[in-house]
Design an enzyme around this catalytic site. Structure first.
Site, PDB file in Angstrom:
ATOM      1  N   LYS A 259       0.634  -0.579  -0.540  1.00 23.02           N
ATOM      2  CA  LYS A 259       0.072   0.281   0.099  1.00 23.02           C
ATOM      3  C   LYS A 259       0.926   1.254  -0.366  1.00 23.02           C
ATOM      4  O   LYS A 259       1.372   1.753   1.397  1.00 23.02           O
ATOM      5  CB  LYS A 259      -1.040  -0.249   1.343  1.00 23.02           C
TER       6      LYS A 259
ATOM      7  N   GLU B 139       9.544   1.907  11.162  1.00 22.24           N
ATOM      8  CA  GLU B 139      10.888   2.334  10.579  1.00 22.24           C
ATOM      9  C   GLU B 139      10.034   4.218  10.646  1.00 22.24           C
ATOM     10  O   GLU B 139       8.306   4.355   9.561  1.00 22.24           O
ATOM     11  CB  GLU B 139      11.010   2.326   9.064  1.00 22.24           C
TER      12      GLU B 139
ATOM     13  N   CYS C 270      13.771  11.482   6.196  1.00 25.24           N
ATOM     14  CA  CYS C 270      13.609   9.976   7.386  1.00 25.24           C
ATOM     15  C   CYS C 270      14.607  11.054   8.126  1.00 25.24           C
ATOM     16  O   CYS C 270      15.441  10.891   8.973  1.00 25.24           O
ATOM     17  CB  CYS C 270      13.179   8.397   7.640  1.00 25.24           C
TER      18      CYS C 270
ATOM     19  N   GLU D  68      10.668  16.864  13.346  1.00 30.22           N
ATOM     20  CA  GLU D  68      10.940  16.997  12.483  1.00 30.22           C
ATOM     21  C   GLU D  68       9.898  17.895  11.389  1.00 30.22           C
ATOM     22  O   GLU D  68       8.753  16.958  11.235  1.00 30.22           O
ATOM     23  CB  GLU D  68      10.541  14.923  12.088  1.00 30.22           C
TER      24      GLU D  68
HETATM   25  P1  NAD Z   1       1.757   8.989   7.451  1.00 25.01           P
HETATM   26  O1  NAD Z   1       3.044   8.285   8.717  1.00 25.01           O
HETATM   27  O2  NAD Z   1       1.287   9.702   7.177  1.00 25.01           O
HETATM   28  O3  NAD Z   1       1.771   7.490   6.039  1.00 25.01           O
HETATM   29  C1  NAD Z   1       2.640   6.403   5.641  1.00 25.01           C
HETATM   30  C2  NAD Z   1       2.160   5.295   5.280  1.00 25.01           C
HETATM   31  O4  NAD Z   1       0.608   5.216   6.432  1.00 25.01           O
HETATM   32  C3  NAD Z   1       1.548   6.094   4.340  1.00 25.01           C
HETATM   33  O5  NAD Z   1       0.680   5.291   3.014  1.00 25.01           O
HETATM   34  C4  NAD Z   1      -0.459   6.552   4.465  1.00 25.01           C
HETATM   35  O6  NAD Z   1      -1.687   6.186   3.192  1.00 25.01           O
HETATM   36  C5  NAD Z   1      -0.335   5.094   5.762  1.00 25.01           C
HETATM   37  N1  NAD Z   1      -1.265   4.857   6.888  1.00 25.01           N
HETATM   38  C6  NAD Z   1      -2.198   6.627   7.821  1.00 25.01           C
HETATM   39  N2  NAD Z   1      -2.797   6.451   8.173  1.00 25.01           N
HETATM   40  C7  NAD Z   1      -2.727   5.223   8.708  1.00 25.01           C
HETATM   41  C8  NAD Z   1      -3.361   4.857   8.857  1.00 25.01           C
HETATM   42  N3  NAD Z   1      -4.119   5.063  10.443  1.00 25.01           N
HETATM   43  N4  NAD Z   1      -3.444   2.823   9.472  1.00 25.01           N
HETATM   44  C9  NAD Z   1      -2.015   2.389   8.128  1.00 25.01           C
HETATM   45  N5  NAD Z   1      -1.943   2.636   7.294  1.00 25.01           N
HETATM   46  C10 NAD Z   1      -1.501   4.272   7.508  1.00 25.01           C
HETATM   47  O7  NAD Z   1       3.696   8.939   7.005  1.00 25.01           O
HETATM   48  P2  NAD Z   1       4.375  10.133   5.592  1.00 25.01           P
HETATM   49  O8  NAD Z   1       3.795  11.139   6.016  1.00 25.01           O
HETATM   50  O9  NAD Z   1       3.524   9.578   4.684  1.00 25.01           O
HETATM   51  O10 NAD Z   1       5.831   9.976   5.246  1.00 25.01           O
HETATM   52  C11 NAD Z   1       6.901  11.121   6.174  1.00 25.01           C
HETATM   53  C12 NAD Z   1       6.952  10.079   7.291  1.00 25.01           C
HETATM   54  O11 NAD Z   1       7.562   9.013   7.445  1.00 25.01           O
HETATM   55  C13 NAD Z   1       8.683  11.325   8.201  1.00 25.01           C
HETATM   56  O12 NAD Z   1       7.681  11.334   9.711  1.00 25.01           O
HETATM   57  C14 NAD Z   1       9.241   9.932   8.231  1.00 25.01           C
HETATM   58  O13 NAD Z   1      10.576  10.253   8.966  1.00 25.01           O
HETATM   59  C15 NAD Z   1       8.692   8.963   7.802  1.00 25.01           C
HETATM   60  N6  NAD Z   1       9.922   8.083   7.484  1.00 25.01           N
HETATM   61  C16 NAD Z   1      10.974   6.869   8.295  1.00 25.01           C
HETATM   62  C17 NAD Z   1      11.690   6.012   6.983  1.00 25.01           C
HETATM   63  C18 NAD Z   1      12.120   5.270   8.057  1.00 25.01           C
HETATM   64  O14 NAD Z   1      13.177   4.562   7.315  1.00 25.01           O
HETATM   65  N7  NAD Z   1      12.710   5.394   9.258  1.00 25.01           N
HETATM   66  C19 NAD Z   1      11.778   6.565   5.871  1.00 25.01           C
HETATM   67  C20 NAD Z   1      11.039   7.727   5.124  1.00 25.01           C
HETATM   68  C21 NAD Z   1       9.331   8.131   5.399  1.00 25.01           C
END
Ligand code: NAD
Length: 483
Positions: A156, A231, A265, A357
């Site tokens: 997803k 992650e 990230c 962040e």
């Molecule tokens: P997000 O948590 O909003 O979304 C990530 C994914 O989760 C998306 O596919 C989203 O649709 C899904 N999602 C959202 N709500 C959900 C729920 N209730 N249940 C299941 N799935 C759900 O994050 P984002 O804004 O897309 O990404 C940015 C964040 O990701 C930043 O905090 C960044 O640091 C982090 N990130 C971490 C890494 C790592 O390897 N540690 C890598 C890339 C990004």
């Protein structure tokens, strides 16, 4: 956006790319059934056959790397040079795991009365939920080990950046990955993502995203005792000691901070510089950051594109309310979600720019006096995904490494090993849980099962000496000894 479609926009000019249908809970349930049905054949396939299919998948991705890169660049604004690197690396990740399938060895344990062997078994149907900031690469970091271990997978992507994932799903079929083994479901997090979390037939969630959503996923997984790997968000720190090679640090730091418009990230998004070199460092850093070309992300000469959505642009902008930057670069004007590189030299380490962040091109640079102070500053933050140490005193370096907490550390370089498919990567605390990449990817997506086989014979060295030779041989040996 209607209830059941999302309108994708190009962040460089706000133009509409296309509408994409959004999956319902029913769609996810259907995908889970297909994945469960496809599981036995994929799980039981001879390892060498799975190697060949995964190799073809990697080659197919490599052959379409430019196309995948253009999809990501149009969809979320990453400069084409970076998105091509991501797509090429995504192919390498699949190659890495393809090559490891038939070397995923278990152990044998000599035990009393028999022997124990371990096998790495697939978990079943796995849900992979990924963010928007490195669409094709993060998807493949998870797809590689999950598929190689014999799981079937539902991917997803973020609903805002689904195009490269949708194409990956088509390329998988072209490469010969059987129907149902890799499915891509485009839907919102609370609906499609959450359904994967709560569906009892999905046995593992590999999640990359924000800390807030990660917490929910862990709680949701608990209901079914489902495995989760998280992650999460980061606020990685650089510590620059006075004995560091500051020209080199200042030259490499801008790329590490402003790459992908800071939407990383592992962005080295706060820099602590020891007091005697602080002013000189800030000057050098500004001079180097001026070299970053901000512009059309489709232009190979561009280093930094726009932010990925208007909403995110507004969120990043809010960090500058009431703040006077030390230096602001230039960026295109017009309909895109443009934001210039921004540097803030500050002594207020408790301000929002220093503690949250931002996920945008805003860099706080702070100062410290002693090593102890630097360690306190680094440890004060709860999202220590990466730590970057610059200095030449090896004993001091060792002390800093021992007394700080972070998912990974890099010494005298800006490279963070998350970009390397063969090295373990993962956060600690609110920046994540569990490692993946490299051999850890296999551990993350498989279950180690021990099989004890009763033979009635203790194995030499463990169960005591039990006549390892036939009686006739022993008699002969005894005669020889008497001579
Ligand atoms: P997000 O948590 O909003 O979304 C990530 C994914 O989760 C998306 O596919 C989203 O649709 C899904 N999602 C959202 N709500 C959900 C729920 N209730 N249940 C299941 N799935 C759900 O994050 P984002 O804004 O897309 O990404 C940015 C964040 O990701 C930043 O905090 C960044 O640091 C982090 N990130 C971490 C890494 C790592 O390897 N540690 C890598 C890339 C990004």
């Amino acid at each position: 956006m209607s209830d059941r479609t999302i309108t994708l926009r190009n962040p460089a000019d706000d133009s509409v790319i296309q509408d994409v249908p959004l999956a319902t809970v029913h769609d996810v349930d259907q995908a889970v059934i297909r994945a469960q049905a496809a599981l036995p054949a994929w799980r039981d396939m001879a390892p060498n056959d799975r190697v060949k299919i995964m190799r073809r998948f990697a080659e197919t991705i490599a052959a379409h790397a430019q196309e995948l890169a253009e999809l990501d660049t149009r969809n979320m604004g990453m400069p084409i040079g970076s998105s091509k690197w991501c797509a090429d690396t995504a192919a390498e990740v699949i190659h890495y795991y393809a090559g490891a399938i038939d070397k995923h060895l278990g152990h044998t344990y000599p035990v009393a009365g028999g022997v124990t062997m371990t096998f790495h078994e697939p978990l079943g149907v796995v849900g992979l939920i990924v963010p928007w900031n490195f669409p094709v690469l993060i998807a493949c970091w998870k797809l590689g080990p999950a598929l190689a271990c014999g799981n079937t997978v539902i991917l997803k992507p973020a609903e805002t950046t689904p195009l490269s994932a949708m194409r990956l799903g088509e390329l998988a079929l072209e490469a010969g990955i059987p129907e149902g083994v890799l499915q891509v479901v485009v839907g919102t997090g609370p609906e499609a993502g959450w359904r994967l979390v709560e569906h009892p037939m999905v046995r593992k969630i590999g999640f990359t995203g924000s800390t807030a959503v990660g917490k929910r996923i862990m709680a949701g997984g608990a209901e079914h005792l489902k495995r989760v790997t998280l992650e999460l968000g980061g606020k990685s720190a650089n510590i620059v000691f006075a004995d560091a090679d500051i020209e080199t640090v200042a030259a490499s730091a801008p790329g590490a901070v402003f790459d992908n418009s800071g939407q990383d990230c592992c962005s080295r998004s706060r820099i602590f510089v020891q007091r005697p070199i602080f002013d000189e460092f800030v000057e050098l850093m500004i001079a180097e950051t001026q070299k970053i070309v901000v512009g059309d992300p489709m232009d190979p000469a561009t280093n930094m594109g726009p932010l990925f959505t208007r909403a995110h642009h507004d969120r990043v902008s809010s960090y500058l309310e009431g703040v006077t930057p030390t230096w602001t670069g230039s960026a295109p004007t017009g309909n895109g979600y443009w934001f210039p590189c921004t540097i803030i030299a500050t002594s207020d380490i408790t301000s929002r720019v220093c503690t949250e962040e931002i996920f945008g091109p805003i860099l706080p640079v702070m100062t410290y006096s002693s090593m102890d102070e630097a360690i306190d500053y680094v440890n004060a933050h709860d999202r220590p995904l990466g730590l970057y140490y610059f200095g030449s005193d090896k004993a001091e370096e060792q002390r800093v490494l021992t007394r700080t907490v972070s998912g990974g550390v890099t010494v005298n370089d800006v490279v963070f090993h998350n970009a390397m498919e063969d090295l373990p990567f993962g956060g600690v605390g609110p920046s994540g849980m569990g490692n993946y990449h490299g051999a850890d990817g296999f551990r993350t997506f498989s279950h180690m099962r021990a099989v004890y086989r009763q033979t009635g014979v203790d194995v030499a060295g463990m169960g005591g000496f039990k006549a390892p030779y036939g009686k006739a041989t022993l008699k002969t040996l005894a005669k020889e000894l008497k001579k």
